[in-house]
Design a protein around this motif. Sequence first.
Motif, PDB file in Angstrom:
ATOM      1  N   ILE A   1      50.350  38.788  33.557  1.00 24.04           N
ATOM      2  CA  ILE A   1      49.112  39.424  33.087  1.00 24.04           C
ATOM      3  C   ILE A   1      47.980  39.152  34.071  1.00 24.04           C
ATOM      4  O   ILE A   1      47.216  40.063  34.426  1.00 24.04           O
ATOM      5  N   ALA A   2      47.853  37.916  34.549  1.00 21.37           N
ATOM      6  CA  ALA A   2      46.808  37.566  35.513  1.00 21.37           C
ATOM      7  C   ALA A   2      46.994  38.340  36.814  1.00 21.37           C
ATOM      8  O   ALA A   2      46.014  38.826  37.410  1.00 21.37           O
ATOM      9  N   PHE A   3      48.226  38.483  37.262  1.00 21.78           N
ATOM     10  CA  PHE A   3      48.500  39.233  38.487  1.00 21.78           C
ATOM     11  C   PHE A   3      48.120  40.701  38.322  1.00 21.78           C
ATOM     12  O   PHE A   3      47.521  41.303  39.218  1.00 21.78           O
ATOM     13  N   ALA A   4      48.434  41.278  37.180  1.00 23.77           N
ATOM     14  CA  ALA A   4      48.094  42.682  36.938  1.00 23.77           C
ATOM     15  C   ALA A   4      46.585  42.887  36.907  1.00 23.77           C
ATOM     16  O   ALA A   4      46.072  43.865  37.470  1.00 23.77           O
ATOM     17  N   TRP A   5      45.857  41.972  36.255  1.00 28.28           N
ATOM     18  CA  TRP A   5      44.394  42.080  36.230  1.00 28.28           C
ATOM     19  C   TRP A   5      43.816  41.945  37.638  1.00 28.28           C
ATOM     20  O   TRP A   5      42.890  42.653  38.011  1.00 28.28           O
ATOM     21  N   ALA A   6      44.341  41.023  38.425  1.00 25.30           N
ATOM     22  CA  ALA A   6      43.855  40.844  39.792  1.00 25.30           C
ATOM     23  C   ALA A   6      44.164  42.076  40.644  1.00 25.30           C
ATOM     24  O   ALA A   6      43.348  42.494  41.465  1.00 25.30           O
ATOM     25  N   LEU A   7      45.330  42.658  40.425  1.00 31.57           N
ATOM     26  CA  LEU A   7      45.732  43.835  41.181  1.00 31.57           C
ATOM     27  C   LEU A   7      44.776  44.999  40.940  1.00 31.57           C
ATOM     28  O   LEU A   7      44.547  45.823  41.818  1.00 31.57           O
ATOM     29  N   VAL A   8      44.195  45.065  39.761  1.00 28.10           N
ATOM     30  CA  VAL A   8      43.269  46.139  39.420  1.00 28.10           C
ATOM     31  C   VAL A   8      41.825  45.754  39.718  1.00 28.10           C
ATOM     32  O   VAL A   8      41.063  46.548  40.269  1.00 28.10           O
ATOM     33  N   SER A   9      41.434  44.535  39.370  1.00 25.44           N
ATOM     34  CA  SER A   9      40.022  44.176  39.436  1.00 25.44           C
ATOM     35  C   SER A   9      39.518  43.881  40.845  1.00 25.44           C
ATOM     36  O   SER A   9      38.343  44.124  41.125  1.00 25.44           O
ATOM     37  N   VAL A  10      40.356  43.380  41.733  1.00 24.39           N
ATOM     38  CA  VAL A  10      39.897  43.089  43.096  1.00 24.39           C
ATOM     39  C   VAL A  10      39.513  44.375  43.834  1.00 24.39           C
ATOM     40  O   VAL A  10      38.402  44.468  44.371  1.00 24.39           O
ATOM     41  N   PRO A  11      40.353  45.407  43.884  1.00 23.03           N
ATOM     42  CA  PRO A  11      39.918  46.650  44.544  1.00 23.03           C
ATOM     43  C   PRO A  11      38.750  47.323  43.812  1.00 23.03           C
ATOM     44  O   PRO A  11      37.887  47.925  44.452  1.00 23.03           O
TER      45      PRO A  11
ATOM     46  N   GLY B   1      35.215  48.205  45.583  1.00 26.61           N
ATOM     47  CA  GLY B   1      34.677  49.551  45.560  1.00 26.61           C
ATOM     48  C   GLY B   1      33.290  49.613  44.936  1.00 26.61           C
ATOM     49  O   GLY B   1      32.406  50.320  45.437  1.00 26.61           O
ATOM     50  N   LEU B   2      33.080  48.872  43.863  1.00 26.85           N
ATOM     51  CA  LEU B   2      31.754  48.840  43.255  1.00 26.85           C
ATOM     52  C   LEU B   2      30.730  48.204  44.192  1.00 26.85           C
ATOM     53  O   LEU B   2      29.593  48.671  44.289  1.00 26.85           O
ATOM     54  N   TYR B   3      31.124  47.143  44.869  1.00 26.47           N
ATOM     55  CA  TYR B   3      30.231  46.490  45.829  1.00 26.47           C
ATOM     56  C   TYR B   3      29.817  47.466  46.933  1.00 26.47           C
ATOM     57  O   TYR B   3      28.638  47.579  47.268  1.00 26.47           O
ATOM     58  N   ASN B   4      30.773  48.186  47.471  1.00 29.28           N
ATOM     59  CA  ASN B   4      30.452  49.148  48.536  1.00 29.28           C
ATOM     60  C   ASN B   4      29.604  50.299  48.007  1.00 29.28           C
ATOM     61  O   ASN B   4      28.714  50.790  48.720  1.00 29.28           O
ATOM     62  N   ALA B   5      29.846  50.737  46.793  1.00 31.41           N
ATOM     63  CA  ALA B   5      29.054  51.822  46.203  1.00 31.41           C
ATOM     64  C   ALA B   5      27.609  51.389  45.984  1.00 31.41           C
ATOM     65  O   ALA B   5      26.673  52.138  46.293  1.00 31.41           O
ATOM     66  N   VAL B   6      27.418  50.188  45.477  1.00 28.99           N
ATOM     67  CA  VAL B   6      26.053  49.683  45.261  1.00 28.99           C
ATOM     68  C   VAL B   6      25.348  49.475  46.592  1.00 28.99           C
ATOM     69  O   VAL B   6      24.164  49.794  46.739  1.00 28.99           O
ATOM     70  N   ARG B   7      26.069  48.983  47.579  1.00 35.91           N
ATOM     71  CA  ARG B   7      25.475  48.776  48.910  1.00 35.91           C
ATOM     72  C   ARG B   7      25.071  50.095  49.544  1.00 35.91           C
ATOM     73  O   ARG B   7      23.988  50.246  50.112  1.00 35.91           O
ATOM     74  N   ALA B   8      25.925  51.112  49.416  1.00 36.31           N
ATOM     75  CA  ALA B   8      25.616  52.431  49.967  1.00 36.31           C
ATOM     76  C   ALA B   8      24.452  53.084  49.220  1.00 36.31           C
ATOM     77  O   ALA B   8      23.602  53.736  49.820  1.00 36.31           O
TER      78      ALA B   8
END
Length: 48
Positions: free
Chosen positions: A21-31, A35-42
Motif C-alpha cells: 500500500i505504501a509503495f502504491a501511494w508513493a508511486l502515485v504521490s511522488v509524480p 507536477g504540482l510543484y512545477n505547475a505552481v512554479r510556472a
Amino acid sequence: MSTPASSPGEQPTTHTPVGLIAFAWALVSVPLAYGLYNAVRAAGALFG
C-alpha cells in the motif's frame, strides 16, 4: 464447533501488505507532487 453462517453475497476478507500500500501511494504521490510543484512554479512566473 459451529461456524457463523455467511450470507450468499458475502466475500471473504483479504489482507493487503502495508508495504504494498505504501509503495502504491508513493508511486502515485511522488509524480503528482512533482507536477504540482512545477505547475505552481510556472504559474508564479506567469502571474508574478
